[in-house]
Design an enzyme around this catalytic site. Structure first.
Site, PDB file in Angstrom:
ATOM      1  N   SER A 124       0.832  -1.203   0.000  1.00 23.14           N
ATOM      2  CA  SER A 124       0.000   0.000   0.000  1.00 23.14           C
ATOM      3  C   SER A 124       0.862   1.247   0.000  1.00 23.14           C
ATOM      4  CB  SER A 124      -0.869  -0.032   1.263  1.00 23.14           C
ATOM      5  OG  SER A 124      -1.414   1.235   1.522  1.00 23.14           O
ATOM      6  N   TYR A 149      -1.676  -1.395  10.828  1.00 23.17           N
ATOM      7  CA  TYR A 149      -1.980  -1.931   9.491  1.00 23.17           C
ATOM      8  C   TYR A 149      -0.837  -1.604   8.528  1.00 23.17           C
ATOM      9  CZ  TYR A 149      -3.686  -1.895   4.711  1.00 23.17           C
ATOM     10  OH  TYR A 149      -3.783  -2.077   3.355  1.00 23.17           O
ATOM     11  N   LYS A 153       2.180  -3.988   6.383  1.00 26.85           N
ATOM     12  CA  LYS A 153       2.535  -3.946   4.955  1.00 26.85           C
ATOM     13  C   LYS A 153       4.045  -3.751   4.808  1.00 26.85           C
ATOM     14  CE  LYS A 153      -1.456  -4.658   3.348  1.00 26.85           C
ATOM     15  NZ  LYS A 153      -1.723  -5.990   2.814  1.00 26.85           N
TER      16      LYS A 153
HETATM   17  P1  NAD Z   1     -10.921  -7.449   1.297  1.00 27.14           P
HETATM   18  O1  NAD Z   1     -11.153  -7.450   2.765  1.00 27.14           O
HETATM   19  O2  NAD Z   1     -12.099  -7.203   0.415  1.00 27.14           O
HETATM   20  O3  NAD Z   1     -10.232  -8.799   0.835  1.00 27.14           O
HETATM   21  C1  NAD Z   1      -9.363  -9.533   1.656  1.00 27.14           C
HETATM   22  C2  NAD Z   1      -9.842 -10.972   1.663  1.00 27.14           C
HETATM   23  O4  NAD Z   1      -8.952 -11.727   2.509  1.00 27.14           O
HETATM   24  C3  NAD Z   1     -11.241 -11.137   2.245  1.00 27.14           C
HETATM   25  O5  NAD Z   1     -12.039 -11.885   1.348  1.00 27.14           O
HETATM   26  C4  NAD Z   1     -11.031 -11.874   3.559  1.00 27.14           C
HETATM   27  O6  NAD Z   1     -12.101 -12.740   3.866  1.00 27.14           O
HETATM   28  C5  NAD Z   1      -9.730 -12.618   3.298  1.00 27.14           C
HETATM   29  N1  NAD Z   1      -8.951 -12.924   4.489  1.00 27.14           N
HETATM   30  C6  NAD Z   1      -8.594 -12.089   5.510  1.00 27.14           C
HETATM   31  N2  NAD Z   1      -7.870 -12.768   6.424  1.00 27.14           N
HETATM   32  C7  NAD Z   1      -7.741 -14.059   5.964  1.00 27.14           C
HETATM   33  C8  NAD Z   1      -7.122 -15.242   6.457  1.00 27.14           C
HETATM   34  N3  NAD Z   1      -6.481 -15.244   7.632  1.00 27.14           N
HETATM   35  N4  NAD Z   1      -7.190 -16.360   5.720  1.00 27.14           N
HETATM   36  C9  NAD Z   1      -7.856 -16.386   4.534  1.00 27.14           C
HETATM   37  N5  NAD Z   1      -8.477 -15.310   4.035  1.00 27.14           N
HETATM   38  C10 NAD Z   1      -8.420 -14.164   4.731  1.00 27.14           C
HETATM   39  O7  NAD Z   1      -9.768  -6.369   1.005  1.00 27.14           O
HETATM   40  P2  NAD Z   1      -9.267  -5.754  -0.371  1.00 27.14           P
HETATM   41  O8  NAD Z   1      -9.663  -4.326  -0.389  1.00 27.14           O
HETATM   42  O9  NAD Z   1      -9.639  -6.635  -1.488  1.00 27.14           O
HETATM   43  O10 NAD Z   1      -7.704  -5.790  -0.119  1.00 27.14           O
HETATM   44  C11 NAD Z   1      -6.906  -6.870  -0.548  1.00 27.14           C
HETATM   45  C12 NAD Z   1      -5.478  -6.648  -0.083  1.00 27.14           C
HETATM   46  O11 NAD Z   1      -5.028  -5.394  -0.604  1.00 27.14           O
HETATM   47  C13 NAD Z   1      -5.323  -6.555   1.431  1.00 27.14           C
HETATM   48  O12 NAD Z   1      -4.124  -7.175   1.801  1.00 27.14           O
HETATM   49  C14 NAD Z   1      -5.261  -5.059   1.678  1.00 27.14           C
HETATM   50  O13 NAD Z   1      -4.563  -4.747   2.856  1.00 27.14           O
HETATM   51  C15 NAD Z   1      -4.526  -4.584   0.452  1.00 27.14           C
HETATM   52  N6  NAD Z   1      -4.781  -3.177   0.141  1.00 27.14           N
HETATM   53  C16 NAD Z   1      -6.060  -2.749  -0.008  1.00 27.14           C
HETATM   54  C17 NAD Z   1      -6.299  -1.413  -0.275  1.00 27.14           C
HETATM   55  C18 NAD Z   1      -7.716  -0.904  -0.418  1.00 27.14           C
HETATM   56  O14 NAD Z   1      -7.927   0.304  -0.397  1.00 27.14           O
HETATM   57  N7  NAD Z   1      -8.721  -1.758  -0.578  1.00 27.14           N
HETATM   58  C19 NAD Z   1      -5.235  -0.511  -0.403  1.00 27.14           C
HETATM   59  C20 NAD Z   1      -3.927  -0.992  -0.269  1.00 27.14           C
HETATM   60  C21 NAD Z   1      -3.713  -2.343  -0.001  1.00 27.14           C
HETATM   61  C1  UD1 Z   2      -6.821   5.256   3.912  1.00 29.26           C
HETATM   62  C2  UD1 Z   2      -5.856   4.751   4.938  1.00 29.26           C
HETATM   63  C3  UD1 Z   2      -4.688   4.064   4.244  1.00 29.26           C
HETATM   64  C4  UD1 Z   2      -5.197   2.924   3.358  1.00 29.26           C
HETATM   65  C5  UD1 Z   2      -6.203   3.492   2.359  1.00 29.26           C
HETATM   66  C6  UD1 Z   2      -6.827   2.389   1.554  1.00 29.26           C
HETATM   67  C7  UD1 Z   2      -6.133   6.300   6.814  1.00 29.26           C
HETATM   68  C8  UD1 Z   2      -5.526   7.396   7.602  1.00 29.26           C
HETATM   69  N1  UD1 Z   2      -5.442   5.853   5.755  1.00 29.26           N
HETATM   70  O1  UD1 Z   2      -6.142   6.176   3.102  1.00 29.26           O
HETATM   71  O2  UD1 Z   2      -3.793   3.552   5.196  1.00 29.26           O
HETATM   72  O3  UD1 Z   2      -4.130   2.324   2.644  1.00 29.26           O
HETATM   73  O4  UD1 Z   2      -7.255   4.175   3.078  1.00 29.26           O
HETATM   74  O5  UD1 Z   2      -7.516   2.908   0.466  1.00 29.26           O
HETATM   75  O6  UD1 Z   2      -7.205   5.814   7.130  1.00 29.26           O
HETATM   76  N2  UD1 Z   2     -12.363  11.579   3.511  1.00 29.26           N
HETATM   77  C9  UD1 Z   2     -13.381  12.441   3.887  1.00 29.26           C
HETATM   78  N3  UD1 Z   2     -14.506  11.895   4.456  1.00 29.26           N
HETATM   79  C10 UD1 Z   2     -14.662  10.556   4.644  1.00 29.26           C
HETATM   80  C11 UD1 Z   2     -13.611   9.672   4.245  1.00 29.26           C
HETATM   81  C12 UD1 Z   2     -12.478  10.229   3.702  1.00 29.26           C
HETATM   82  O7  UD1 Z   2     -13.270  13.652   3.749  1.00 29.26           O
HETATM   83  O8  UD1 Z   2     -15.704  10.129   5.170  1.00 29.26           O
HETATM   84  C13 UD1 Z   2     -11.157  12.149   2.886  1.00 29.26           C
HETATM   85  C14 UD1 Z   2      -9.878  11.871   3.643  1.00 29.26           C
HETATM   86  O9  UD1 Z   2      -9.628  12.875   4.596  1.00 29.26           O
HETATM   87  C15 UD1 Z   2      -8.841  11.834   2.499  1.00 29.26           C
HETATM   88  C16 UD1 Z   2      -9.626  11.270   1.320  1.00 29.26           C
HETATM   89  O10 UD1 Z   2     -11.005  11.504   1.634  1.00 29.26           O
HETATM   90  O11 UD1 Z   2      -8.427  13.139   2.188  1.00 29.26           O
HETATM   91  C17 UD1 Z   2      -9.408   9.782   1.090  1.00 29.26           C
HETATM   92  O12 UD1 Z   2      -9.636   9.092   2.308  1.00 29.26           O
HETATM   93  P1  UD1 Z   2      -9.660   7.483   2.399  1.00 29.26           P
HETATM   94  O13 UD1 Z   2     -10.586   6.950   1.372  1.00 29.26           O
HETATM   95  O14 UD1 Z   2      -9.917   7.123   3.820  1.00 29.26           O
HETATM   96  O15 UD1 Z   2      -8.196   7.050   1.955  1.00 29.26           O
HETATM   97  P2  UD1 Z   2      -6.758   7.467   2.537  1.00 29.26           P
HETATM   98  O16 UD1 Z   2      -6.869   8.469   3.599  1.00 29.26           O
HETATM   99  O17 UD1 Z   2      -5.908   7.829   1.366  1.00 29.26           O
END
Ligand code: NAD
Ligand code: UD1
Length: 335
Positions: A124, A149, A153
């Site tokens: 991330s 979290y 990562k």
């Molecule tokens: P998500 O929660 O939708 O998907 C994660 C999946 O992993 C889920 O289906 C959950 O059931 C499964 N899971 C969790 N723990 C497990 C375990 N111990 N064993 C087996 N399955 C397990 O999340 P996502 O948004 O699809 O994210 C996927 C990956 O990407 C994660 O590692 C997350 O941290 C990373 N990531 C997500 C974002 C984001 O904004 N969504 C941003 C940066 C990184």
């Molecule tokens: C957040 C996480 C980051 C994670 C990412 C996943 C925090 C501090 N950071 O990032 O670790 O990897 O999500 O996508 O939580 N905002 C509003 N109102 C809301 C929600 C968000 O104004 O209800 C604003 C926030 O202040 C920010 C932007 O929208 O400026 C995006 O926010 P968000 O979607 O939570 O993502 P990140 O902050 O980038």
């Protein structure tokens, strides 16, 4: 390739499975369904024409996970499984370290035992912390993370890098995602938030569907275009396509690469809100609030390395992202 996808029924995992299948790969999913449901499997089948093989297995259950490796000869692993809620990770850090670190180590040990050399890991942009200037470049390395979290990562990135140094045959691509939003154009798969959403677009979607009264905009006194926070939003289907390129790159190279996946362009909170208004056809109420602790003003990616190494460039713009998010939310309401 035959690819193990951990967390494959989740938000990013399900979209990636669709793209992998469409690119001709065979997918095997491991998920404990903590944050997803079995129904996603049929949706993947409806979109792609293939029902992926599925194991309802927890990656913390090493014996159960070993059974998956023993029954399948994998060429590669894409590792999504993990917990991802920033606030929750502050409240229950050990649970986060156990799942995201101990679970990952189980997986990496089995990859070593069964000689599966190719890995793509979900990292991330949060690993940059607030130590660096935008656009964030991979060469900056790892910053100071601000929550458990983010630290999981960063630790995974360090573990994989050390592991690859010790095993020169290994090949890993660590993808640093910026802000994935949107949904598949079919409206069949997308992000279903658990409880009150923390992230911007899932929250806006709930205001639009009437579950919340208004968007709380966390601060309008940042040094940005309109004072609200700026982020690099990327369509989840673009992100999924980047995984196909990354796993194919891993299979053709050795060593460890860290690669940003974003669009390289930042949008403010109000710009996203207006794009969503365009998608749903009406105005969306909001209130300006205090800044959210831990937020940074601006975050967007330098995308040159993704272009150069993977030949990846995001295609969808913010309007398409909001349109697809809205389409998915509407379908969800009908279900
Ligand atoms: P998500 O929660 O939708 O998907 C994660 C999946 O992993 C889920 O289906 C959950 O059931 C499964 N899971 C969790 N723990 C497990 C375990 N111990 N064993 C087996 N399955 C397990 O999340 P996502 O948004 O699809 O994210 C996927 C990956 O990407 C994660 O590692 C997350 O941290 C990373 N990531 C997500 C974002 C984001 O904004 N969504 C941003 C940066 C990184
Ligand atoms: C957040 C996480 C980051 C994670 C990412 C996943 C925090 C501090 N950071 O990032 O670790 O990897 O999500 O996508 O939580 N905002 C509003 N109102 C809301 C929600 C968000 O104004 O209800 C604003 C926030 O202040 C920010 C932007 O929208 O400026 C995006 O926010 P968000 O979607 O939570 O993502 P990140 O902050 O980038």
């Amino acid at each position: 390739m035959k690819i193990l996808v951990t967390g494959g029924t989740g938000y990013i995992g399900s979209h990636t499975c669709v793209e992998l299948i469409e690119a001709g790969h065979e997918v095997v999913i491991v998920d404990n369904l903590y944050n997803s449901s079995k129904g996603v499997l049929q949706k993947i089948e409806t979109i792609s024409g293939v029902l992926p093989k599925f194991y309802e297995t927890d990656i913390l259950d090493k014996e159960g996970l070993e059974k998956v490796f023993a029954e399948n000869k994998f060429d590669a692993v894409i590792h999504f499984a993990g917990y991802k809620a920033v606030g929750e990770s502050v409240a229950i850090p050990l649970t986060y370290y156990e799942n995201n670190i101990a679970g990952s180590i189980n997986l990496y040990q089995l990859m070593k035992k069964y000689e599966v050399r190719n890995l793509v890991f979900s990292s991330s942009a949060t690993v940059y912390g607030d130590d660096f200037e935008v656009p964030f470049k991979e060469e900056y390395g790892l910053g100071t993370t601000t929550n458990p979290y983010g630290t999981t990562k960063k630790m995974n990135e360090m573990i994989i890098t050390d592991m690859d140094k010790a095993e020169p045959e290994n090949s890993s691509v660590l993808l640093r995602y910026f802000n994935p939003i949107g949904a598949h154009s079919s409206g069949l798969i997308g992000e279903i938030p658990n409880g009150i959403p923390n992230n911007l677009v899932p929250y806006i979607a709930q205001v639009v569907s009437g579950q919340r009264d208004y968007l709380r905009v966390w601060g309008n006194d940042y040094d940005t275009v309109d004072g609200t926070g700026v982020r690099d939003y990327i369509h989840v289907v673009d992100l999924a396509k980047a995984h196909v390129k990354a796993i194919e790159y891993a299979a053709a190279h050795k060593g460890t690469e860290v690669i940003n996946i974003g669009t390289g362009k930042g949008y403010s909170v109000l710009e996203v809100l207006h794009a969503y208004e365009k998608a749903c056809g009406h105005s969306i109420p909001y209130k300006i609030m205090e800044r959210r602790p831990g937020d940074i003003a601006v975050c967007y990616a330098d995308t040159k390395k993704a272009e150069k190494l993977l030949g990846f460039k995001a295609q969808y713009d913010i309007e398409q992202m909001c349109k697809d998010s809205y389409n998915f939310t509407k379908k969800l309401e009908i279900e």
